[in-house]
Write a protein that holds these residues in place. Structure first.
Motif, PDB file in Angstrom:
ATOM      1  N   ALA A 174       0.832  -1.209   0.000  1.00 12.96           N
ATOM      2  CA  ALA A 174       0.000   0.000   0.000  1.00 12.96           C
ATOM      3  C   ALA A 174       0.869   1.263   0.000  1.00 12.96           C
ATOM      4  O   ALA A 174       0.594   2.215  -0.750  1.00 12.96           O
ATOM      5  CB  ALA A 174      -0.938  -0.002   1.203  1.00 12.96           C
ATOM      6  N   VAL A 175       1.917   1.269   0.808  1.00 13.23           N
ATOM      7  CA  VAL A 175       2.805   2.434   0.870  1.00 13.23           C
ATOM      8  C   VAL A 175       3.544   2.618  -0.453  1.00 13.23           C
ATOM      9  O   VAL A 175       3.610   3.726  -1.004  1.00 13.23           O
ATOM     10  CB  VAL A 175       3.797   2.312   2.055  1.00 13.23           C
ATOM     11  N   ALA A 176       4.099   1.522  -0.986  1.00 15.81           N
ATOM     12  CA  ALA A 176       4.811   1.610  -2.268  1.00 15.81           C
ATOM     13  C   ALA A 176       3.854   1.998  -3.389  1.00 15.81           C
ATOM     14  O   ALA A 176       4.204   2.807  -4.261  1.00 15.81           O
ATOM     15  CB  ALA A 176       5.496   0.282  -2.591  1.00 15.81           C
ATOM     16  N   GLY A 177       2.644   1.446  -3.362  1.00 16.21           N
ATOM     17  CA  GLY A 177       1.648   1.794  -4.376  1.00 16.21           C
ATOM     18  C   GLY A 177       1.240   3.254  -4.296  1.00 16.21           C
ATOM     19  O   GLY A 177       1.070   3.919  -5.323  1.00 16.21           O
ATOM     20  N   ALA A 178       1.092   3.769  -3.073  1.00 14.36           N
ATOM     21  CA  ALA A 178       0.750   5.184  -2.903  1.00 14.36           C
ATOM     22  C   ALA A 178       1.875   6.075  -3.420  1.00 14.36           C
ATOM     23  O   ALA A 178       1.623   7.085  -4.089  1.00 14.36           O
ATOM     24  CB  ALA A 178       0.459   5.488  -1.439  1.00 14.36           C
TER      25      ALA A 178
END
Length: 139
Positions: free
Chosen positions: A20-24
């Protein structure tokens, strides 16, 4: 089978949170074009020395990857593309081990020479991209 997958949900919390963090981060870089001036700060190493650091072009590379343009991404920062691919492979390995209820272990046992080799690769990449020979590696 369904019970086994439901049991994997808590074990997948860390891999999914990381995703989720990398995708954001990739989503933000995809939406806010680093090729347009004023959106991101300039590289301080480049500003002070006039030389490209190993990270120069990384945001442009991430932007190109997010838009599916691998050729442009490689041209902006080939090393960053390799690191992005390494992240994906590591994340897949981590997630698969979490689903199978196995403790995560890095696929390769890291030794001291791995760190030295990675450092040497960064220095070599930096030196080569700042010479006429490595002009294809400049962002």
């Amino acid at each position: 089978m369904r019970h086994r997958l439901l049991g994997a949900v808590p074990r997948l919390a860390a891999p999914l949170g990381t995703l989720a963090v990398a995708g954001a981060a990739f989503g933000y870089v995809a939406a806010v074009d680093p090729n347009q001036p004023g959106h991101y700060p300039a590289c301080p190493f480049l500003a002070v020395t006039g030389l490209y650091c190993p990270g120069c072009g990384g945001l442009r590379s991430a932007h190109a990857v997010a838009h599916g343009d691998l050729v442009t991404a490689l041209g902006a920062n080939a090393l960053a593309v390799l690191l992005f691919a390494g992240f994906v492979l590591g994340w897949l390995h981590w997630s698969a081990r979490a689903v199978r209820a196995r403790a995560y272990s890095f696929p390769v046992r890291l030794r001291a020479w791995h760190g030295w080799a990675a450092g040497a690769l960064l220095v070599l990449f930096t030196v080569v991209r700042n010479t006429p020979l490595g002009s294809g590696l400049t962002p």
